[in-house]
Enzyme design. Sequence first.
Site, mmCIF file in Angstrom:
data_model
loop_
_atom_site.group_PDB
_atom_site.id
_atom_site.type_symbol
_atom_site.label_atom_id
_atom_site.label_comp_id
_atom_site.label_asym_id
_atom_site.label_seq_id
_atom_site.Cartn_x
_atom_site.Cartn_y
_atom_site.Cartn_z
ATOM 1 C CD GLU A 124 -3.095 -0.830 0.152
ATOM 2 O OE1 GLU A 124 -3.076 0.194 -0.541
ATOM 3 O OE2 GLU A 124 -3.961 -1.725 0.016
ATOM 4 N NE ARG A 182 -3.702 3.009 -0.741
ATOM 5 C CZ ARG A 182 -5.020 2.999 -0.587
ATOM 6 N NH1 ARG A 182 -5.675 4.111 -0.391
ATOM 7 N NH2 ARG A 182 -5.687 1.864 -0.601
ATOM 8 C CG ASP A 214 -5.943 -7.063 -8.257
ATOM 9 O OD1 ASP A 214 -4.892 -7.287 -7.632
ATOM 10 O OD2 ASP A 214 -6.862 -6.351 -7.805
ATOM 11 C CD GLU A 223 -10.318 -0.961 -9.463
ATOM 12 O OE1 GLU A 223 -11.421 -0.450 -9.127
ATOM 13 O OE2 GLU A 223 -9.365 -1.071 -8.676
ATOM 14 C CB THR A 260 -1.670 -0.922 -9.622
ATOM 15 O OG1 THR A 260 -2.911 -1.626 -9.587
ATOM 16 C CG2 THR A 260 -1.177 -0.669 -8.207
HETATM 17 C C1 DMJ Z 1 -6.159 0.775 -5.572
HETATM 18 O O1 DMJ Z 1 -5.484 0.962 -4.380
HETATM 19 C C2 DMJ Z 1 -5.289 0.094 -6.594
HETATM 20 O O2 DMJ Z 1 -5.843 0.274 -7.863
HETATM 21 C C3 DMJ Z 1 -5.106 -1.378 -6.313
HETATM 22 O O3 DMJ Z 1 -4.349 -2.024 -7.292
HETATM 23 C C4 DMJ Z 1 -6.454 -2.042 -6.208
HETATM 24 N N1 DMJ Z 1 -7.358 -1.370 -5.357
HETATM 25 C C5 DMJ Z 1 -7.444 0.071 -5.311
HETATM 26 C C6 DMJ Z 1 -8.573 0.668 -6.095
HETATM 27 O O4 DMJ Z 1 -9.715 -0.047 -6.183
#
Ligand code: DMJ
Length: 429
Positions: free
Chosen positions: A93, A97, A220, A336, A420
């Site tokens: 995380e 982030r 994912d 997404e 991501t």
């Molecule tokens: C985000 O923190 C990122 O996209 C992660 O890969 C998946 N979940 C959240 C958004 O839904």
Amino acid sequence: MAEVLDAAAMAERAKGEFLHAWHGYERHAWGHDDLRPLSRGFRDWYGSSLLMTPVDALDTMVIMGLDECVHKTKELILHDLSFDQDIFVSNFEITIRLLGGLLSSYQLTDDRRLLDLADDLGTRLMPAFESPTGIPYRFVNLRTGAVRDPETNPAEAGTLLLEFGTLSRLTKRPRYYDAAKRALVAIYERRSPFGLVGDRIHAETGEWLRFDCHVSACIDSYFEYQLKGSLAFRDSDCGRMWDESIRAVNRYLADEVGSELWYAHADMRDGKRTSTTFGALDAFFPAVLALSGDIDRASRLQASCMKMWATHGIEPERFDYRTLRIEDGAYPLRPEVAESAYYLYQITEDPRYLEMGRIVFESIVRHCRTDQAYVSLRDVVTKEKADTMHSFFLSETLKYLYLLFAPRDTVDFHRVIFTTEAHPLRRVE
Ligand code: DMJ
């Protein structure tokens, strides 16, 4: 006659809603990690703040041209953000982030102090990779380097390469790239003879603890970073991993239901289907398919995602795509489906994707906007609200919606790779 969509006006509206949400954060949570929009308070993930929302949101402000916000937020970060804290943090995380946010904001602003912060953070996260397999521990102490939680998953272990790799490029210190790549490869090497992975693994023994394979939470972005690693760094190992993975995913997970395409769950040990669950997180997959050049599957899966969205006027966290029964009805402001609309529009220029973005935007405004900011939904059927506004709403959801409608060259899609967490990082030329 259908109304013609005014993209410029939609972009302005997306920017306006970003400001609305951001001002809520400023009023009630300034200096903290997340806004609690209903109770008008804040939450710090680890007891003390790491400025999660400001760092995650900064590059969106830059991209939207919100100069005053950029200035004030950058000052807050440069003045108040310290990683020298005796707290255990999630390597994944914090990487997606904070490290990603600092790196993209550095590339967009050229402010070297943001890179210095990223370098300090990267150094503090490095002990997480020191396991016998190279698969990182989930948590690391930012001050002491102590690690904990060896039970991890492909997404948390394999979604680090864009951020650590870019940090290596910018600091000329290869150790970051090497550690993150070793982690990705370590998961890949443990795939089954069917080419599939499970969704829990032990970092010290390398043994699988759960065998469910899918494109959802816990796996994912492991797939996503194989493809994006190959494009961002011209890394042919990543390209080979992606080719092999996507072959297995399309063979064992893809599910044709009438004319619809969905992606199911299967047991990594035999490739047999275990469930027909799909959800909000899985909706990133059309973007990845489109980026790989598979527009046919990408557009069909995006149509399925929009069906999931339309069933209750906003998407549930998880449902069964064969029975339409909801398994988890929350909607935490996820990006997404908007992300996939943006990719597909960038690549195909088909206006259908603008219309999909409009539908998504209007539903979020209708069901999640409050007079203070934006809220998650506890239940997409009743539309009951929940007291959270995750930082990814500002860093991803509103960024992708804005970029979908803004002039196509606002960000040069073909010269960056979005992490991501939607932080654009420059590709190797
Ligand atoms: C985000 O923190 C990122 O996209 C992660 O890969 C998946 N979940 C959240 C958004 O839904």
